[in-house]
Structures are given as C-alpha cells and as structure tokens.
Design a protein around this motif. Sequence first.
Motif, PDB file in Angstrom:
ATOM      1  N   ARG A  31      23.659  29.855  -3.908  1.00  0.00           N
ATOM      2  CA  ARG A  31      24.599  29.201  -2.996  1.00  0.00           C
ATOM      3  C   ARG A  31      24.374  27.692  -3.010  1.00  0.00           C
ATOM      4  O   ARG A  31      25.316  26.904  -2.986  1.00  0.00           O
ATOM      5  CB  ARG A  31      24.432  29.751  -1.569  1.00  0.00           C
ATOM      6  N   THR A 108      22.614  32.569   3.874  1.00  0.00           N
ATOM      7  CA  THR A 108      22.182  33.834   3.265  1.00  0.00           C
ATOM      8  C   THR A 108      21.698  34.802   4.328  1.00  0.00           C
ATOM      9  O   THR A 108      22.048  35.988   4.312  1.00  0.00           O
ATOM     10  CB  THR A 108      21.054  33.584   2.232  1.00  0.00           C
ATOM     11  N   CYS A 111      24.648  36.150   6.237  1.00  0.00           N
ATOM     12  CA  CYS A 111      25.348  37.153   5.421  1.00  0.00           C
ATOM     13  C   CYS A 111      24.591  38.465   5.458  1.00  0.00           C
ATOM     14  O   CYS A 111      25.177  39.537   5.603  1.00  0.00           O
ATOM     15  CB  CYS A 111      25.423  36.704   3.961  1.00  0.00           C
ATOM     16  N   HIS A 112      23.286  38.378   5.294  1.00  0.00           N
ATOM     17  CA  HIS A 112      22.441  39.560   5.171  1.00  0.00           C
ATOM     18  C   HIS A 112      22.274  40.274   6.506  1.00  0.00           C
ATOM     19  O   HIS A 112      22.296  41.499   6.569  1.00  0.00           O
ATOM     20  CB  HIS A 112      21.079  39.117   4.626  1.00  0.00           C
TER      21      HIS A 112
ATOM     22  N   ALA B 116      29.802  33.270   7.684  1.00  0.00           N
ATOM     23  CA  ALA B 116      28.930  34.095   6.828  1.00  0.00           C
ATOM     24  C   ALA B 116      28.505  35.373   7.552  1.00  0.00           C
ATOM     25  O   ALA B 116      28.546  36.469   6.984  1.00  0.00           O
ATOM     26  CB  ALA B 116      27.696  33.302   6.406  1.00  0.00           C
ATOM     27  N   GLY B 120      29.990  38.511   5.683  1.00  0.00           N
ATOM     28  CA  GLY B 120      29.008  39.057   4.764  1.00  0.00           C
ATOM     29  C   GLY B 120      29.147  38.520   3.350  1.00  0.00           C
ATOM     30  O   GLY B 120      30.083  37.785   3.035  1.00  0.00           O
ATOM     31  N   PRO B 121      28.188  38.913   2.483  1.00  0.00           N
ATOM     32  CA  PRO B 121      28.090  38.308   1.162  1.00  0.00           C
ATOM     33  C   PRO B 121      29.208  38.698   0.187  1.00  0.00           C
ATOM     34  O   PRO B 121      29.460  37.969  -0.769  1.00  0.00           O
ATOM     35  CB  PRO B 121      26.743  38.813   0.638  1.00  0.00           C
ATOM     36  N   PHE B 124      32.086  36.245   1.659  1.00  0.00           N
ATOM     37  CA  PHE B 124      31.611  34.859   1.663  1.00  0.00           C
ATOM     38  C   PHE B 124      30.621  34.689   0.508  1.00  0.00           C
ATOM     39  O   PHE B 124      29.427  34.502   0.713  1.00  0.00           O
ATOM     40  CB  PHE B 124      30.985  34.531   3.012  1.00  0.00           C
ATOM     41  N   THR B 125      31.176  34.746  -0.697  1.00  0.00           N
ATOM     42  CA  THR B 125      30.352  34.599  -1.901  1.00  0.00           C
ATOM     43  C   THR B 125      29.928  33.146  -2.058  1.00  0.00           C
ATOM     44  O   THR B 125      30.417  32.268  -1.330  1.00  0.00           O
ATOM     45  CB  THR B 125      31.165  34.982  -3.144  1.00  0.00           C
ATOM     46  N   GLN B 129      31.899  30.041  -0.480  1.00  0.00           N
ATOM     47  CA  GLN B 129      31.152  29.109   0.364  1.00  0.00           C
ATOM     48  C   GLN B 129      31.356  27.670  -0.126  1.00  0.00           C
ATOM     49  O   GLN B 129      31.573  26.758   0.673  1.00  0.00           O
ATOM     50  CB  GLN B 129      29.663  29.456   0.358  1.00  0.00           C
TER      51      GLN B 129
END
Lengths: 141, 148
Positions: A31, A108, A111-112, B116, B120-121, B124-125, B129
Amino acid sequence: MLSKREKKLIAEIWEKLTPVAEDIGSDALLRMFASFPGTKTYFSHLDISARSTHLLSHGKKIVLAIAEGAKDISQLTVTLAPLQTLHAYQLRIDPSNFKLFSHCMLVTLACHMGDDFTPVAHAAMDKYLSAFAAVLAEKYR
Amino acid sequence: MVKWTDAERAAITSLWGKIDVGEIGPQALARLLIVYPWTQRHFASFGNLSTNAAILGNPKVAQHGKTVMGGLENAVKNMDDIKNTYTKLSVMHSEKLHVDPDNFRVLAEVISVCVAAKFGPSVFTADVQEAWQKFLAVVVSALGKQYH
C-alpha cells in the motif's frame, strides 16, 4: 502518552497478528509503495511486486519487530537499539517515510480488523507507531 | 490541472458510490476528535466531548461529520476542477474558522482508515487506496489554497 490500558491493548493486537505477520507486513508495504512511490527508492535492490518472496519476508521482518516492541513498550529504546543503529548508519531511511508507512499500517489493520479496529484501538495504535518511529530515528543525529 | 487515469476515475467514482455519507462521515469526525484530541479546539460549541463515549454519541458531531463528508460530493462531480470548486470553502476555513490546513490532511487520513475498516482489503485494495488518497490530497490542497 500511552496509558496502561492502551499498552495492554497494543500488546494483545500484535500478539494476535504475529501468525499472519507476512500478510500484514507485505500488505502495508504494498500500500505504501502504491500510494507513495518515492518510498520505492529504498528497495531498488529487491523485488517488491505483490506476493514476491522479498516483499513477504521483508513485511514479516517489520511486523515481527513491531510486535516485539509491543510486548514491553516501556523498554522500546532497549528493544530497538540494534535497529536504531541499522537505520541510522546503514539504511538511513528519511524518517518522514516512517509516517507514511505508519499510515499504511493503520489502513492495513483497519482492513484486516474491520469493526474491531475501534477508535480506541486506532488512537492507541497511532500513538504506538509514532513512538516506535521516533525511537527508530533516535540515533540519526 | 490534475491528471486522472481512467483507472483512478473509475476507482474513485466506484468507491464513492458505495460510501454512505451519513455513516462514514460521523465515524471519521468522531475518530478525528478521539485520535487527535487537540482538534477539539474547533468544536467548543458542540457540547460534551469529554469522553470517547460522549464524542461517539454527540449528535452535533454526527451531523457535522455528515456535512463534511457530503462536501466531497462536489469534488467527485467536478474531478477536473476541484481547486475552483472549493475556493469559497477554502476562504471560509481560513478567514472565518481559522483552521490550520494541516488538519485537512489529518482528517483525510482518518477518512481513509474508516473507509478501509468498512470495505476491507478486497474492495479497498492498494490501487483503490492510491486513487482515493490522491483524490483526497487534491481536495486537501484545494481547501488550503486560499490561505494567505
């Protein structure tokens, strides 16, 4: 300043993330490279494409160091002493980049962890990563 | 003028389409006030901000968060002229509200964390991002443009 409760929360979060250190670390790095291309200049000697061996192992290294520091935050300067020397005399990464990495690590984690990345966890984590970066840069000058 | 790739335009409009301003806005403003408590200096008239629970339950915070987040709609609709779109707002923040423009950058970071956490990933890669943060950076710059 981190309260006792915040230090405990930080330690708990990083303990849970240690088994997935590779994924968390490489995601944060990826990222950062995507959003802040200038940071790639420090990795011209590595293959930092997604899921590359270098990216995974480097991400893992970073997360494990952050997790180690989280075990006893009051001892950060002692725990990070070898890394301080490494960054000051060999790597010489401009410390402004630590902020960029910290932000991407927060993204991160969000997200996680989703809803588990509560405002309290966010505040504590931001404080911890700032403290970590500050200690890392202490020997620079 | 800012150059947007087709991929960036698509990523920004797609993400914006998914964002519920009434949900993310209040979250982002509350987080700003919790994670960076000194930002509370601008909200003395909002009532009780003394605890995290107070901030999270404060209706003025929620309403204002929604307003601020909703303000991004203009930027999404005018992606090729964000600077001029925000001239009046920039003047207001400088001359009437006296907000340090660095706060815009900080709020943008918090908004990204909220987005985010929400999406989630897989949504929101890293590339989404990048586009989203570039978009917010342009808005942040536009809001700071009229400060003298």
